[in-house]
Structure formats: structure tokens, C-alpha cells
Design a protein around this motif. Structure first.
Motif, PDB file in Angstrom:
ATOM      1  N   ILE A 177       0.845  -1.201   0.000  1.00 38.11           N
ATOM      2  CA  ILE A 177       0.000   0.000   0.000  1.00 38.11           C
ATOM      3  C   ILE A 177       0.876   1.245   0.000  1.00 38.11           C
ATOM      4  O   ILE A 177       1.718   1.422   0.883  1.00 38.11           O
ATOM      5  CB  ILE A 177      -0.943   0.029   1.214  1.00 38.11           C
ATOM      6  CG1 ILE A 177      -1.888  -1.167   1.189  1.00 38.11           C
ATOM      7  CG2 ILE A 177      -1.743   1.337   1.236  1.00 38.11           C
ATOM      8  CD1 ILE A 177      -2.808  -1.253   2.398  1.00 38.11           C
ATOM      9  N   LEU A 178       0.672   2.084  -1.006  1.00 35.42           N
ATOM     10  CA  LEU A 178       1.320   3.392  -1.083  1.00 35.42           C
ATOM     11  C   LEU A 178       0.276   4.435  -0.739  1.00 35.42           C
ATOM     12  O   LEU A 178      -0.715   4.599  -1.455  1.00 35.42           O
ATOM     13  CB  LEU A 178       1.883   3.633  -2.486  1.00 35.42           C
ATOM     14  CG  LEU A 178       2.376   5.060  -2.787  1.00 35.42           C
ATOM     15  CD1 LEU A 178       3.521   5.450  -1.870  1.00 35.42           C
ATOM     16  CD2 LEU A 178       2.791   5.186  -4.257  1.00 35.42           C
ATOM     17  N   PHE A 179       0.480   5.145   0.374  1.00 38.30           N
ATOM     18  CA  PHE A 179      -0.483   6.140   0.841  1.00 38.30           C
ATOM     19  C   PHE A 179       0.068   7.534   0.578  1.00 38.30           C
ATOM     20  O   PHE A 179       1.124   7.907   1.082  1.00 38.30           O
ATOM     21  CB  PHE A 179      -0.745   5.958   2.339  1.00 38.30           C
ATOM     22  CG  PHE A 179      -1.913   6.757   2.860  1.00 38.30           C
ATOM     23  CD1 PHE A 179      -3.157   6.178   3.004  1.00 38.30           C
ATOM     24  CD2 PHE A 179      -1.771   8.093   3.216  1.00 38.30           C
ATOM     25  CE1 PHE A 179      -4.237   6.907   3.496  1.00 38.30           C
ATOM     26  CE2 PHE A 179      -2.829   8.835   3.697  1.00 38.30           C
ATOM     27  CZ  PHE A 179      -4.077   8.241   3.837  1.00 38.30           C
ATOM     28  N   MET A 180      -0.661   8.316  -0.215  1.00 34.26           N
ATOM     29  CA  MET A 180      -0.257   9.671  -0.557  1.00 34.26           C
ATOM     30  C   MET A 180      -0.967  10.655   0.378  1.00 34.26           C
ATOM     31  O   MET A 180      -2.195  10.641   0.492  1.00 34.26           O
ATOM     32  CB  MET A 180      -0.607   9.990  -2.017  1.00 34.26           C
ATOM     33  CG  MET A 180      -0.032   9.009  -3.022  1.00 34.26           C
ATOM     34  SD  MET A 180       1.777   8.908  -2.966  1.00 34.26           S
ATOM     35  CE  MET A 180       2.209  10.580  -3.457  1.00 34.26           C
ATOM     36  N   ASP A 181      -0.176  11.499   1.033  1.00 30.78           N
ATOM     37  CA  ASP A 181      -0.735  12.381   2.052  1.00 30.78           C
ATOM     38  C   ASP A 181      -0.203  13.796   1.871  1.00 30.78           C
ATOM     39  O   ASP A 181       0.726  14.050   1.100  1.00 30.78           O
ATOM     40  CB  ASP A 181      -0.362  11.854   3.442  1.00 30.78           C
ATOM     41  CG  ASP A 181      -1.297  12.358   4.530  1.00 30.78           C
ATOM     42  OD1 ASP A 181      -2.238  13.114   4.216  1.00 30.78           O
ATOM     43  OD2 ASP A 181      -1.094  11.986   5.702  1.00 30.78           O
ATOM     44  N   ALA A 182      -0.799  14.733   2.595  1.00 29.66           N
ATOM     45  CA  ALA A 182      -0.331  16.129   2.648  1.00 29.66           C
ATOM     46  C   ALA A 182      -1.014  16.775   3.841  1.00 29.66           C
ATOM     47  O   ALA A 182      -2.037  16.288   4.340  1.00 29.66           O
ATOM     48  CB  ALA A 182      -0.646  16.880   1.362  1.00 29.66           C
ATOM     49  N   SER A 183      -0.452  17.875   4.315  1.00 29.80           N
ATOM     50  CA  SER A 183      -1.036  18.575   5.460  1.00 29.80           C
ATOM     51  C   SER A 183      -2.362  19.217   5.060  1.00 29.80           C
ATOM     52  O   SER A 183      -2.629  19.463   3.875  1.00 29.80           O
ATOM     53  CB  SER A 183      -0.079  19.657   5.956  1.00 29.80           C
ATOM     54  OG  SER A 183       0.043  20.701   4.998  1.00 29.80           O
ATOM     55  N   GLU A 184      -3.190  19.487   6.050  1.00 26.19           N
ATOM     56  CA  GLU A 184      -4.483  20.114   5.771  1.00 26.19           C
ATOM     57  C   GLU A 184      -4.311  21.459   5.080  1.00 26.19           C
ATOM     58  O   GLU A 184      -5.046  21.786   4.135  1.00 26.19           O
ATOM     59  CB  GLU A 184      -5.279  20.292   7.065  1.00 26.19           C
ATOM     60  CG  GLU A 184      -6.653  20.917   6.840  1.00 26.19           C
ATOM     61  CD  GLU A 184      -7.509  20.927   8.092  1.00 26.19           C
ATOM     62  OE1 GLU A 184      -8.464  21.725   8.145  1.00 26.19           O
ATOM     63  OE2 GLU A 184      -7.227  20.141   9.010  1.00 26.19           O
ATOM     64  N   GLN A 185      -3.330  22.227   5.521  1.00 26.60           N
ATOM     65  CA  GLN A 185      -3.084  23.543   4.922  1.00 26.60           C
ATOM     66  C   GLN A 185      -2.766  23.419   3.433  1.00 26.60           C
ATOM     67  O   GLN A 185      -3.280  24.181   2.602  1.00 26.60           O
ATOM     68  CB  GLN A 185      -1.940  24.236   5.650  1.00 26.60           C
ATOM     69  CG  GLN A 185      -1.633  25.634   5.129  1.00 26.60           C
ATOM     70  CD  GLN A 185      -0.441  26.257   5.852  1.00 26.60           C
ATOM     71  OE1 GLN A 185       0.294  25.577   6.576  1.00 26.60           O
ATOM     72  NE2 GLN A 185      -0.228  27.538   5.657  1.00 26.60           N
ATOM     73  N   VAL A 186      -1.921  22.456   3.082  1.00 27.24           N
ATOM     74  CA  VAL A 186      -1.533  22.261   1.681  1.00 27.24           C
ATOM     75  C   VAL A 186      -2.712  21.740   0.866  1.00 27.24           C
ATOM     76  O   VAL A 186      -2.951  22.180  -0.271  1.00 27.24           O
ATOM     77  CB  VAL A 186      -0.333  21.299   1.590  1.00 27.24           C
ATOM     78  CG1 VAL A 186      -0.074  20.886   0.144  1.00 27.24           C
ATOM     79  CG2 VAL A 186       0.910  21.958   2.174  1.00 27.24           C
ATOM     80  N   LEU A 187      -3.492  20.803   1.437  1.00 25.13           N
ATOM     81  CA  LEU A 187      -4.660  20.276   0.719  1.00 25.13           C
ATOM     82  C   LEU A 187      -5.657  21.393   0.428  1.00 25.13           C
ATOM     83  O   LEU A 187      -6.209  21.480  -0.679  1.00 25.13           O
ATOM     84  CB  LEU A 187      -5.320  19.168   1.533  1.00 25.13           C
ATOM     85  CG  LEU A 187      -4.522  17.872   1.691  1.00 25.13           C
ATOM     86  CD1 LEU A 187      -5.239  16.921   2.640  1.00 25.13           C
ATOM     87  CD2 LEU A 187      -4.285  17.199   0.345  1.00 25.13           C
ATOM     88  N   LEU A 188      -5.894  22.260   1.406  1.00 27.83           N
ATOM     89  CA  LEU A 188      -6.812  23.379   1.199  1.00 27.83           C
ATOM     90  C   LEU A 188      -6.314  24.296   0.088  1.00 27.83           C
ATOM     91  O   LEU A 188      -7.092  24.753  -0.763  1.00 27.83           O
ATOM     92  CB  LEU A 188      -6.967  24.174   2.500  1.00 27.83           C
ATOM     93  CG  LEU A 188      -7.828  23.540   3.592  1.00 27.83           C
ATOM     94  CD1 LEU A 188      -7.700  24.320   4.893  1.00 27.83           C
ATOM     95  CD2 LEU A 188      -9.289  23.496   3.156  1.00 27.83           C
ATOM     96  N   LYS A 189      -5.019  24.554   0.091  1.00 24.78           N
ATOM     97  CA  LYS A 189      -4.423  25.414  -0.938  1.00 24.78           C
ATOM     98  C   LYS A 189      -4.595  24.792  -2.324  1.00 24.78           C
ATOM     99  O   LYS A 189      -4.936  25.488  -3.294  1.00 24.78           O
ATOM    100  CB  LYS A 189      -2.946  25.631  -0.630  1.00 24.78           C
ATOM    101  CG  LYS A 189      -2.208  26.556  -1.598  1.00 24.78           C
ATOM    102  CD  LYS A 189      -0.791  26.811  -1.093  1.00 24.78           C
ATOM    103  CE  LYS A 189      -0.028  27.757  -2.019  1.00 24.78           C
ATOM    104  NZ  LYS A 189       0.306  27.125  -3.300  1.00 24.78           N
ATOM    105  N   ARG A 190      -4.382  23.499  -2.422  1.00 26.20           N
ATOM    106  CA  ARG A 190      -4.510  22.825  -3.715  1.00 26.20           C
ATOM    107  C   ARG A 190      -5.949  22.838  -4.210  1.00 26.20           C
ATOM    108  O   ARG A 190      -6.201  23.033  -5.401  1.00 26.20           O
ATOM    109  CB  ARG A 190      -3.986  21.389  -3.607  1.00 26.20           C
ATOM    110  CG  ARG A 190      -2.466  21.328  -3.443  1.00 26.20           C
ATOM    111  CD  ARG A 190      -1.972  19.911  -3.176  1.00 26.20           C
ATOM    112  NE  ARG A 190      -0.515  19.903  -2.974  1.00 26.20           N
ATOM    113  CZ  ARG A 190       0.167  18.839  -2.587  1.00 26.20           C
ATOM    114  NH1 ARG A 190      -0.455  17.690  -2.349  1.00 26.20           N
ATOM    115  NH2 ARG A 190       1.481  18.916  -2.435  1.00 26.20           N
TER     116      ARG A 190
END
Length: 287
Positions: free
Chosen positions: A85-98
Motif C-alpha cells: 500500500i502506497l499512501f499519498m498524504d499532505a497537510s491540511e493547509q496544503v490540501l486546502l491550498k490545492r
């Protein structure tokens, strides 16, 4: 057959990772309906199949309970089909920006706030993330760096670094880095800015490096900082941390912080099981 399940937070880079795996020779399929997953795996796992590397992308979707996806993956394991399993993640701040930049709605909150969708999704994916073989946090990762990491894991089959450490130099006058986990102030050292022949150089230049490191306090600071960070890293890994940003700041982010960030990078390189990169945020903005 190598079988990789690619999943993670919406906006975390799953489709980018799938594209990179496809370029690396994987046969990639994205978002199969849950009832078809087991049949698909059975077909590609037949002895006469020419496919030996497969990546299956799985998203959280409003019309498809992810709990059923997890049950299906568990059934595959019980039936002898091995997968990673490869899980792709990011911080909430970065996800909101994207999401703001793409103007997309979150799949779990199509008519509401994106933040609510992110929170729901993170809760739903908690179990699969805990069981993931690889967690890649793309918050501070360039596309080139992500490709290097994926190639390292899935092409060169090198050991996976669960923690990515970023050493970040910056200038306090340009603001504190919002993503820094640890911040160290090196303004206690003499500033080369006030020496005419050094003023317009940076901590990437030998003359500045020699000047800054000529002070015993600089060497002592680096030794203590390195000891502390090398102590912290395995404990952060044990607690499940995947990104560590170490901020080193001076007044303008051009001389002292750059020099010490470079020195710390040299000392930490190849020291342990973690990825390491360096970034000078303000080096071109003056002192």
C-alpha cells in the motif's frame, strides 16, 4: 507479480504517483468498482499473464463506502494475493491550498466546506494509512523529488525512508516559515552583512562559510543541534511522523542561516534511515 495499491488523501498526489508508476512500467488502473477488484486481481495473477507489475488506484468516493474497499483488500490477503500500500498524504493547509487553486469540490463535501471533507476523509482512511507500507507526504515535495522517491522504492527497490527531513534556511524579517516543526535562531552569530566585501555574497559562497564557521560558537551550536536532531528523528518515526521541517533563521536568510543549514545538511547526510533535502527560502531576497 508486484501489486501496489495507491490510495490516500484527495489532493495528496495519488494520480501523479500512478502516472509515475505507469512511466516505470506498471500496468495502472484507477478506481475500479469494488465488486470488480477481486476479479481483476485474479485475472492479472494467472500464471500465463504477461503483466508482472500492477498499480491499482483507490479513492474515497461519496458513492462507494471505503470500508468495503478495505474488506476487499483483507480478503485478497487471506486468499494469498500479496500487495503493498502506497499512501499519498499532505497537510491540511496544503490540501486546502490545492483545492483552492484547482477550484474543485471535495468528493465528501460537494456542497459544503472543503475542510469538512478533508476531516471526514482522514477519519475514513485512518485504518488504511496505519497499514500502509509507504506513506509519502507531498506537502513540501517537488514533482521531481516525488519521482525520485517513487523510483527509489519501486524501480531501484531501495530501502524506504519513512521520514523526510527538510532543512530550511530563512530570514526572520521575511516571516517565520509556517510549515517548520523546529525553528532555530542563529542571529547570535556576527553578521557578514556589515562587512563590505562579504555583504553581497551568500552562505553558498566559501568566503561567507569560512567567516561564519570561524566563530567557535557556530561549531558548538552545530554539534549540539546535530545531537538533538539525531536523538529526535527515531522518536518522531516511532510516533508516526512522516515530515520534519527544521528551520534555521537569521535576519535576512542570506548569510548565517544558509551557512549553518548547509553545514547541518552535510553532517546529517547518510546518517540514518530518513530522506534529507535542503531549501534556502530567502537566499535571493537580500540580507
Amino acid at each position: 507479480m508486484r501489486f501496489v495499491v495507491v490510495t490516500g488523501m484527495s489532493g495528496g498526489g495519488k494520480r501523479t504517483a500512478l502516472k509515475m508508476l505507469e512511466d516505470a512500467g506498471f500496468y495502472c488502473v484507477d478506481n475500479l468498482p469494488v465488486p470488480l477488484i477481486e476479479k481483476f486481481v485474479e485475472l492479472i495473477a494467472t500464471p500465463n499473464s504477461e503483466i508482472n507489475k500492477v498499480a491499482l488506484g483507490l479513492d474515497v468516493r461519496a458513492d462507494q463506502p471505503f470500508e468495503e474497499v478495505w474488506k476487499t483488500l483483507e480478503n485478497l490477503k487471506k486468499n494469498g494475493y500479496l500487495y503493498e500500500i502506497l499512501f499519498m498524504d499532505a497537510s491540511e493547509q496544503v490540501l486546502l491550498k490545492r483545492y483552492k487553486e484547482s477550484r474543485r469540490m471535495h468528493p465528501l463535501s460537494p456542497e459544503g466546506r472543503v475542510e469538512d471533507g478533508i476531516h471526514k476523509e482522514r477519519d475514513i482512511l485512518k485504518t488504511v494509512k496505519e497499514h500502509a507500507d509507504y506513506v509519502l507526504d507531498t506537502s513540501n515535495v517537488l514533482t521531481r523529488e516525488l519521482k525520485e522517491e517513487i523510483d527509489r522504492i519501486f524501480v531501484m527497490n531501495e530501502e524506504y525512508n519513512s521520514l523526510m527531513v527538510t532543512i530550511l534556511s530563512f530570514g526572520f524579517k521575511n516571516g517565520m516559515p509556517a510549515d517548520a516543526d523546529l525553528v532555530f535562531d542563529v542571529r547570535f552569530l556576527p553578521n557578514p552583512y556589515y562587512i563590505d566585501e562579504l555583504k553581497h555574497q551568500t552562505g553558498n559562497d566559501p568566503a561567507i562559510q569560512e567567516y561564519v564557521m570561524s566563530f567557535p560558537e557556530a561549531e558548538e551550536f552545530l554539534q549540539k543541534l546535530e545531537d538533538m536532531i539525531l536523538f529526535l528523528i527515531p522518536n518522531y518515526v516511532k510516533e508516526g511522523k512522516y515530515q520534519l521541517v527544521i528551520g534555521i533563521g537569521c535576519t535576512g536568510g542570506k548569510h548565517r542561516s544558509v551557512t549553518l543549514a548547509n553545514e547541518l545538511y552535510k553532517r546529517m547526510k547518510n546518517q540514518g534511515n530518513y530522506g534529507l533535502k535542503i531549501y534556502h527560502r530567502d537566499v535571493k531576497q537580500g540580507a
